[in-house]
Scaffold this active site. Structure first.
Site, mmCIF file in Angstrom:
data_model
loop_
_atom_site.group_PDB
_atom_site.id
_atom_site.type_symbol
_atom_site.label_atom_id
_atom_site.label_comp_id
_atom_site.label_asym_id
_atom_site.label_seq_id
_atom_site.Cartn_x
_atom_site.Cartn_y
_atom_site.Cartn_z
ATOM 1 N N SER A 49 0.773 -1.577 0.191
ATOM 2 C CA SER A 49 -0.205 0.119 0.096
ATOM 3 C C SER A 49 0.735 0.936 0.226
ATOM 4 O O SER A 49 1.852 1.210 -0.109
ATOM 5 C CB SER A 49 -0.963 -0.356 1.380
HETATM 6 C C1 LIG Z 1 -2.865 -4.596 0.440
HETATM 7 S S1 LIG Z 1 -2.291 -6.416 0.571
HETATM 8 C C2 LIG Z 1 -1.821 -6.022 2.180
HETATM 9 C C3 LIG Z 1 -0.253 -5.357 2.208
HETATM 10 C C4 LIG Z 1 0.864 -5.510 3.098
HETATM 11 N N1 LIG Z 1 -0.200 -5.079 4.751
HETATM 12 C C5 LIG Z 1 1.785 -4.994 2.863
HETATM 13 O O1 LIG Z 1 2.783 -4.312 3.571
HETATM 14 O O2 LIG Z 1 2.668 -5.188 2.187
HETATM 15 C C6 LIG Z 1 -3.479 -7.493 0.546
HETATM 16 C C7 LIG Z 1 -3.352 -8.478 0.811
HETATM 17 O O3 LIG Z 1 -4.281 -9.254 1.619
HETATM 18 C C8 LIG Z 1 -4.224 -10.409 1.367
HETATM 19 N N2 LIG Z 1 -5.398 -10.904 1.265
HETATM 20 C C9 LIG Z 1 -6.340 -11.191 0.500
HETATM 21 N N3 LIG Z 1 -6.972 -12.108 1.006
HETATM 22 C C10 LIG Z 1 -7.131 -12.231 2.756
HETATM 23 C C11 LIG Z 1 -7.299 -13.134 3.414
HETATM 24 N N4 LIG Z 1 -9.283 -13.202 3.594
HETATM 25 N N5 LIG Z 1 -7.360 -13.576 4.215
HETATM 26 C C12 LIG Z 1 -5.726 -13.241 4.701
HETATM 27 N N6 LIG Z 1 -5.000 -12.310 3.106
HETATM 28 C C13 LIG Z 1 -5.277 -12.230 2.310
HETATM 29 C C14 LIG Z 1 -3.650 -10.588 -0.478
HETATM 30 O O4 LIG Z 1 -3.090 -11.376 -0.493
HETATM 31 C C15 LIG Z 1 -2.357 -9.778 0.247
HETATM 32 O O5 LIG Z 1 -1.398 -9.867 -0.407
#
Ligand SMILES: C[S@@+](CC[C@H](N)C(=O)[O-])C[C@H]1O[C@@H](n2cnc3c(N)ncnc32)[C@H](O)[C@@H]1O
Length: 430
Positions: free
Chosen positions: A126
């Protein structure tokens, strides 16, 4: 805490635990500029957050990425492509993108692949502006335990680790098992090997490590998950980007005396959650509208066009206008798509306040246009309510959720999500 012990020092990791990765002097310089930009723009004020962001080398977590267009960028700019910070020729330019406070970087998926920009992207690092403001909203202090839903690049997990210090702990889960394996290696290499990363659907939380002082989701959620509320300590809270039409306002959600309450504390847009909550949105057409050639444009009524100019410094996300009207629209109409638009399979209508016009497509376009104008006029008549004029309560749908009417309100709506019915009250003048 020992007498005379400096709380700020406790927040830092021991010097021999400090990050070992980074691109040297240039990285330090660009990182300092990022901190300056975050602080100077007022996006982040907490010195502890700025301090942590000045220490963690972001490029260690996003050595390769697809840049995403900056907010409100029309078309696909030339820099929306794959980058590597280790590239001999372009590493320096890549580093500038890594530390741009308004750039989200795709680490899973080519944003140009298909459909509207960003549609094929499942994981991003993000933009630093949103990362910093969420860290601030978490009100962290040394010694806390935190669960992050959505590990992604691991950058935010490393920052959380810095914030809670050596007596605190951070666990982070992601549904993408391959990504978790890569990110665990990056965290270890950067000196954050004690962050526990687990490949699991975050919907279930991480019961074996509960309780947590904070649960923070960094993915666009359809609902708050019951597990998060069960796994957060009394007095703690969850910070959840909770889908609301086509975006994800940040909701601080807590349980107190058997009541679950929520407040919108920030504006954001995230990638959509996968797993248990996927495809269960109350807004089935939410998301950017695909390009349409046959849009019929008409001028907005004159008075309304002026009213719809976003309030400077308030109705924005990362410099992008984010009208508070969008919050009311999503409550009023489940056909809300992206921002100020309504859509179904065949038709859509969208307000373009910047150009003072409204566009429509398909057989139901005219009716959608009328509905959009009606809600916009209602919003103006209500005095342009802001996000902090609303409060929410959540009741379990499994237990036959009623409509919780807590005290007087100007208006009230219910949104049935996956596990909870959200009752939203508008409380102007409280
Ligand atoms: C915007 S990214 C997170 C950014 C992260 N916090 C960073 O510092 O880079 C969203 C993440 O949520 C994960 N995601 C999507 N659905 C999910 C779920 N049900 N449980 C856990 N992770 C999930 C995706 O694979 C993705 O890596």
């Amino acid at each position: 805490m020992m007498p005379g012990h400096d709380q700020h020092d406790d927040r830092r990791l021991r010097s021999d635990d400090r990050p070992r990765w980074g691109l040297g002097e240039r990285s330090a310089r660009v990182r300092a500029a990022m901190v300056e930009a975050l602080s100077g723009s007022g996006a982040v004020r907490d010195p502890a957050v700025l301090d942590a962001m000045g220490r963690v080398p972001r490029e260690a977590f996003v050595p390769r990425f697809w840049s995403l267009p900056p907010p409100m960028q029309a078309g696909t700019p030339a820099d929306v492509r794959e980058w590597s910070v280790q590239d001999a020729d372009e590493g320096a330019a890549a580093l500038d993108l890594v530390y741009d406070i308004d750039r989200a970087l795709s680490i899973r998926g080519d944003p140009r692949a298909s459909g509207p920009a960003g549609a094929g992207v499942t994981s991003t690092a993000s933009a630093p502006r949103i990362v910093g403001s969420m860290l601030e909203l978490l009100e962290l202090s040394p010694g806390m335990s935190v669960l992050e839903i959505g590990t992604g690049s691991g950058y935010n997990a490393a920052l959380l680790r810095e914030m809670v210090g050596r007596h605190g702990s951070v666990a982070s889960v992601d549904i993408d098992a391959g990504l978790v394996t890569e990110t665990a290696v990056r965290l270890e290499a950067a000196g954050y090997g004690d962050v526990q990363v687990v490949a699991v659907d975050g919907y279930f939380g991480l019961s074996e490590r509960a309780l947590f002082d904070r649960v923070v989701a960094t993915v666009g959620c359809v609902d708050v998950a019951p597990a998060w509320l069960e796994q957060v300590s009394p007095g703690g809270f969850c910070l959840v980007p909770l889908q609301h039409g086509g975006w994800h306002p940040l909701n601080r959600i807590e349980r107190s005396g058997g009541r679950i309450s929520g407040l919108v504390v920030g504006r954001a847009g995230f990638v959509a959650i996968q797993g248990h909550q996927a495809g269960r949105s109350p807004w089935p057409h939410a998301g950017p509208l695909g390009p349409r050639l046959e849009v019929e444009w008409a001028a907005l009524p004159a008075g309304l066009a002026a009213e719809l100019q976003p309030e400077a410094g308030r109705e924005t996300v990362g410099g992008r206008p984010m009208w508070d009207l969008a919050y009311l629209l999503a409550l009023e109409d489940r056909r809300t798509a992206f921002m100020l638009s309504l859509a179904d399979h065949a038709s859509s209508a969208a307000v373009d306040p910047g150009q003072g016009r409204i566009g429509l497509v398909g057989p139901d376009g005219p009716a959608m246009r009328d509905r959009l104008l009606e809600v916009a006029q209602r919003w103006v008549a209500l005095g342009r309510p802001s996000l902090d004029d609303y409060t929410s309560s959540f009741t379990s749908l499994a237990h036959g959720a009623g409509r919780e009417a807590a005290g007087p309100a100007v208006a009230r709506w219910t949104v049935d999500r996956v596990d909870f019915r959200q009752t939203v009250s508008l409380n102007i003048g409280d």
